[in-house]
Structure formats: structure tokens, C-alpha cells
Scaffold this active site. Sequence first.
Site, short mmCIF file in Angstrom:
data_model
loop_
_atom_site.label_atom_id
_atom_site.label_comp_id
_atom_site.label_asym_id
_atom_site.label_seq_id
_atom_site.Cartn_x
_atom_site.Cartn_y
_atom_site.Cartn_z
N VAL A 11 6.73 18.08 7.64
CA VAL A 11 6.01 18.97 8.55
C VAL A 11 6.30 18.67 10.03
CG1 VAL A 11 4.13 19.45 6.92
CG2 VAL A 11 3.89 17.57 8.56
N TYR B 222 -4.39 7.95 15.15
CA TYR B 222 -4.93 8.87 14.14
C TYR B 222 -6.09 9.68 14.70
CZ TYR B 222 -6.80 10.29 9.54
OH TYR B 222 -7.27 11.01 8.47
N ILE C 235 -13.18 9.45 1.91
CA ILE C 235 -12.97 10.15 0.64
C ILE C 235 -12.21 9.23 -0.30
CG2 ILE C 235 -11.96 12.24 -0.41
CD1 ILE C 235 -14.22 12.77 1.73
P1 NAP Z 1 -2.52 11.06 0.77
O1 NAP Z 1 -3.11 10.76 -0.58
O2 NAP Z 1 -1.71 10.00 1.45
O3 NAP Z 1 -1.67 12.41 0.65
C1 NAP Z 1 -0.97 12.92 1.75
C2 NAP Z 1 0.25 13.68 1.26
O4 NAP Z 1 0.96 14.16 2.42
C3 NAP Z 1 1.23 12.77 0.48
O5 NAP Z 1 1.70 13.44 -0.68
C4 NAP Z 1 2.35 12.55 1.50
O6 NAP Z 1 3.62 12.33 0.90
C5 NAP Z 1 2.33 13.85 2.26
N1 NAP Z 1 3.00 13.72 3.56
C6 NAP Z 1 3.00 12.64 4.39
N2 NAP Z 1 3.76 12.89 5.47
C7 NAP Z 1 4.28 14.13 5.31
C8 NAP Z 1 5.17 14.93 6.08
N3 NAP Z 1 5.70 14.49 7.22
N4 NAP Z 1 5.50 16.16 5.62
C9 NAP Z 1 5.00 16.61 4.44
N5 NAP Z 1 4.15 15.91 3.66
C10 NAP Z 1 3.79 14.67 4.09
O7 NAP Z 1 -3.64 11.44 1.82
P2 NAP Z 1 -5.14 12.02 1.62
O8 NAP Z 1 -6.07 10.88 1.71
O9 NAP Z 1 -5.20 12.95 0.47
O10 NAP Z 1 -5.28 12.84 3.00
C11 NAP Z 1 -4.99 14.21 3.12
C12 NAP Z 1 -5.46 14.67 4.49
O11 NAP Z 1 -6.86 14.40 4.63
C13 NAP Z 1 -4.76 13.96 5.65
O12 NAP Z 1 -4.53 14.88 6.71
C14 NAP Z 1 -5.76 12.91 6.06
O13 NAP Z 1 -5.61 12.54 7.41
C15 NAP Z 1 -7.07 13.66 5.82
N6 NAP Z 1 -8.23 12.80 5.65
C16 NAP Z 1 -8.31 11.89 4.62
C17 NAP Z 1 -9.45 11.10 4.49
C18 NAP Z 1 -9.62 10.10 3.37
O14 NAP Z 1 -10.62 9.37 3.35
N7 NAP Z 1 -8.70 10.01 2.42
C19 NAP Z 1 -10.48 11.22 5.43
C20 NAP Z 1 -10.36 12.14 6.46
C21 NAP Z 1 -9.23 12.92 6.56
P3 NAP Z 1 4.13 10.83 0.58
O15 NAP Z 1 3.24 10.27 -0.45
O16 NAP Z 1 5.55 11.05 0.11
O17 NAP Z 1 4.05 10.08 1.87
#
Ligand code: NAP
Length: 242
Positions: A57, A149, A182
Site C-alpha cells: 500500500v 504509529y 484487540i
Molecule cells: P496484522 O495481524 O499484523 O495484519 C496486518 C496485515 O497487513 C498483514 O497481513 C500484513 O502483511 C499486511 N500488511 C502490512 N504491511 C502492508 C503493506 N505495506 N501493504 C499491504 N499489506 C500490508 O494486524 P492487525 O492487528 O490485524 O491490524 C490491522 C489494522 O488494525 C492495522 O491498521 C492496525 O494498526 C489496526 N489496529 C490494530 C489494533 C490491535 O490491537 N491489533 C489496535 C488498533 C488498531 P504481513 O503479515 O505480510 O506483514
Amino acid sequence: MDKKKIAVITGGAQGIGLAIAKNLSDAGCRVVIVDLDKEAAQAAATPLEGAAYAADVSDENSVEKTIDEIIENEGRIDILVNNAGITKDSLLVRMSMEDFSKVIDINLSGVFNFSRSAVKKSMMRNRTGNIVNIASVVGLIGNPGQANYSASKAGVIALTKTMAKELAGRGIRVNAVAPGFIETRMTDALSDKVKEGFLKNIPMRRLGTPEEVAKAVGFLVSEDSSYITGQVLVVDGGMVTG
Ligand code: NAP
């Protein structure tokens, strides 16, 4: 019968993005999963009878090419969920410029790249569309160790509000969801002691699930929220109330 809505989810191969893809598929959308790794995106899309694309992205050319391919194969983009995001945590004084920029490039510029292309090439032409950006509560309140972040997520919130104002007249709504803590691989990696520290600050005394975030996204892309745009829906068990 109405045609299925085409819903594109970035970072949809796992975690919150995958839960969003499942929820939108259950709601009758055709889901298009975009992730860094094509195989991971395909493995997530296949059970949902969706499509999979590999794109970074933060890479403008990769995004333009992917949006072109999606429009060629699917006809249009009705829903875009900008979910891809990373962390590279450390205290301000120890944070390298490289780690600061990398997080901004993916978390903030990535949302700009994908949204601009989808809006210009599909949503504006069709005079309809729905964008949800996944921000974070730390974009509202800050968090020690997350200068990069939290700044990226605050930027996502401001970008959401600006896009909402620019695009409302074109029939396009733009909102953000700000999750708290989360249960994903990010929080799985934390020790019990660190988790206990988090829980003290969460009035509901538990972490949220990816499905609870997905339901908030489902509401924002549905007709039930037809007069809502430019808003941030906080999904955090009561942590941020102001
Ligand atoms: P996650 O499990 O790490 O999943 C993120 C996905 O995005 C992974 O499949 C990753 O691929 C992919 N990704 C990373 N960099 C990318 C890029 N440059 N282009 C395309 N895809 C990319 O994260 P998550 O916890 O589900 O988080 C999802 C969203 O929620 C994020 O924006 C995060 O900041 C937000 N969020 C999460 C939490 C939490 O507690 N988990 C809280 C607040 C906000 P790879 O595995 O190959 O790197």
C-alpha cells in the site's frame, strides 16, 4: 436481484482485516483481499469465494496497478477498507528516522494512495462509494513508545475527515474505526504482565476481538449509517470516552 457489492480490504489476509473480509462476505459482498503476500491473500480469499491481489500500500505504482486490475476484473469498487498497518515501536529518543518514516509510509500514505486511486478510478465515476479507514485509539490519545504509529493514526483520522468533506457531494462516505487493544498476533506476543497493565485501563476488563471491530466496519458501510460521514467510531471497551 442487486449485484454483489465489491469490497476491497487491504491487509485482509489475517487479523482484523480477515475478520472484516469474513463479515462483509457474510453480508453479501464480493470481497477482494489485498495483502503483501499473494499466497496469504489467496488462502484468505478462497474460502470466501473472493479475489486476491498482492500489493504494497505504500508503493504508489503497485497500488495504481492493483486498482486497475481490480476494476478490470470486478468492474468497480463499492467499498474500500484501508486496514493494512504496521508498528515499529520504540521511545522517541531511540527511534530511527527510518522506522518513523516506514510506519508513516504504510499506515498513512498507504491510506492516501489506495483511497485516491479507488476514488478517482471508480467511486467518483459511479457517484457512490464507501471508505472505512482503520485508525487506532492511540491516534486520539497518544501512547509512549509509539510516536510513529500514533502520529500515523492521528493523520488517518484527519485524512478521513477531509476526504469525507471533499467527497460527500459525490455520494461517497468516509469514516474511521479506532480500535483499542484487540486480540491479534500483535497482542498475542505480549507477556501476561504487560496484558494485565493494559487491562487496568480498559473499563470492560478484556481485550476486544477482531470480529467486534469488523461489526463496527459493517455498520459504517451499510445503509444503517447512511447519514454518517467523517466520524471516528471508537471500539475499545470504554478506554477513551472524551
Ligand atoms: P496484522 O495481524 O499484523 O495484519 C496486518 C496485515 O497487513 C498483514 O497481513 C500484513 O502483511 C499486511 N500488511 C502490512 N504491511 C502492508 C503493506 N505495506 N501493504 C499491504 N499489506 C500490508 O494486524 P492487525 O492487528 O490485524 O491490524 C490491522 C489494522 O488494525 C492495522 O491498521 C492496525 O494498526 C489496526 N489496529 C490494530 C489494533 C490491535 O490491537 N491489533 C489496535 C488498533 C488498531 P504481513 O503479515 O505480510 O506483514
